[in-house]
Design an enzyme around this catalytic site. Structure first.
Site, PDB file in Angstrom:
ATOM      1  N   TYR A  22       0.792  -1.226   0.000  1.00  0.00           N
ATOM      2  CA  TYR A  22       0.000   0.000   0.000  1.00  0.00           C
ATOM      3  C   TYR A  22       0.826   1.279   0.000  1.00  0.00           C
ATOM      4  O   TYR A  22       0.262   2.366  -0.113  1.00  0.00           O
ATOM      5  CB  TYR A  22      -0.949   0.004   1.210  1.00  0.00           C
ATOM      6  CG  TYR A  22      -1.892  -1.172   1.203  1.00  0.00           C
ATOM      7  CD1 TYR A  22      -2.983  -1.202   0.344  1.00  0.00           C
ATOM      8  CD2 TYR A  22      -1.683  -2.263   2.033  1.00  0.00           C
ATOM      9  CE1 TYR A  22      -3.844  -2.283   0.318  1.00  0.00           C
ATOM     10  CE2 TYR A  22      -2.539  -3.352   2.021  1.00  0.00           C
ATOM     11  CZ  TYR A  22      -3.612  -3.356   1.157  1.00  0.00           C
ATOM     12  OH  TYR A  22      -4.463  -4.426   1.132  1.00  0.00           O
ATOM     13  N   HIS A  82     -15.289  -7.808  -1.275  1.00  0.00           N
ATOM     14  CA  HIS A  82     -15.317  -9.239  -1.535  1.00  0.00           C
ATOM     15  C   HIS A  82     -16.403  -9.969  -0.753  1.00  0.00           C
ATOM     16  O   HIS A  82     -16.605 -11.166  -0.964  1.00  0.00           O
ATOM     17  CB  HIS A  82     -13.953  -9.851  -1.186  1.00  0.00           C
ATOM     18  CG  HIS A  82     -12.808  -8.971  -1.570  1.00  0.00           C
ATOM     19  ND1 HIS A  82     -12.506  -8.667  -2.888  1.00  0.00           N
ATOM     20  CD2 HIS A  82     -11.921  -8.285  -0.815  1.00  0.00           C
ATOM     21  CE1 HIS A  82     -11.462  -7.849  -2.907  1.00  0.00           C
ATOM     22  NE2 HIS A  82     -11.095  -7.600  -1.663  1.00  0.00           N
ATOM     23  N   HIS A 102      -9.372   0.722  -5.914  1.00  0.00           N
ATOM     24  CA  HIS A 102      -8.510  -0.090  -5.055  1.00  0.00           C
ATOM     25  C   HIS A 102      -7.073   0.321  -5.308  1.00  0.00           C
ATOM     26  O   HIS A 102      -6.667   0.489  -6.465  1.00  0.00           O
ATOM     27  CB  HIS A 102      -8.676  -1.585  -5.334  1.00  0.00           C
ATOM     28  CG  HIS A 102      -9.992  -2.114  -4.896  1.00  0.00           C
ATOM     29  ND1 HIS A 102     -10.275  -2.387  -3.579  1.00  0.00           N
ATOM     30  CD2 HIS A 102     -11.115  -2.399  -5.599  1.00  0.00           C
ATOM     31  CE1 HIS A 102     -11.516  -2.824  -3.486  1.00  0.00           C
ATOM     32  NE2 HIS A 102     -12.049  -2.830  -4.700  1.00  0.00           N
TER      33      HIS A 102
END
Length: 168
Positions: A22, A82, A102
């Site tokens: 990230y 998800h 994302h």
């Protein structure tokens, strides 16, 4: 134009959470980058940011946007992508453009992350570009909203369109 940016679970930990995936950019820095992009691009856009770790609060925020002055939503539902059919349902009832973002390419991650219930409910998904993905979503949203506005104006100004003929 007013755009709501919704950030899901664990995104408040950006800068600390698995930097190899990230990066070191924090959520506040991502929001600052988006605001800077709006100013530098001279966009007539107001952004509102909302972050929560709770599924129900994301659903509530999407539902609150219905009938409001928000014209579009940019959402990173995090891991709820998800698992949450409920958030997907809320996105579908929003009645406005929604773009999912994302930071990582979820298609290149673990098998359980490859399916996005929420992404399937959105107009588009941007993934794998890190923080840049938010500005990409912002550019897409501004263009989508401009096209929608132009289409609506053209429909209102065309005396031969079927809606005007029905009303006459």
């Amino acid at each position: 134009m007013k755009i709501l940016v919704i950030q899901g679970p664990n995104l408040n930990m950006l800068g600390h959470r698995d930097p190899r995936l990230y990066g070191m950019v924090t959520l506040d820095q991502i929001h600052e980058i988006m605001q800077t992009f709006v100013k530098q691009s001279n966009l007539d856009v107001e952004l509102e940011f909302f972050q929560t770790n709770f599924e129900g609060e994301i659903i509530d925020k999407i539902q609150e946007s219905v009938g409001s002055d928000y014209e579009g939503i940019i959402i990173n539902p995090g891991a709820f992508s998800h698992t949450s059919i409920a958030i997907a349902d809320a996105i579908m009832l929003a009645g406005k453009p929604v773009i999912e973002v994302h930071l990582t390419n979820i298609q290149a991650r673990e098998e359980f992350r490859k399916n996005s219930y929420t992404g399937a409910a959105c107009g588009g998904v941007i993934m794998g570009f890190g923080p840049l993905g938010y500005n990409m979503a912002l550019m897409a949203m501004v263009n989508i909203l401009a096209e929608m506005k132009a289409f609506q104006e053209a429909q209102q100004n065309n005396p031969n369109n079927s809606i005007n003929n029905i009303n006459n």
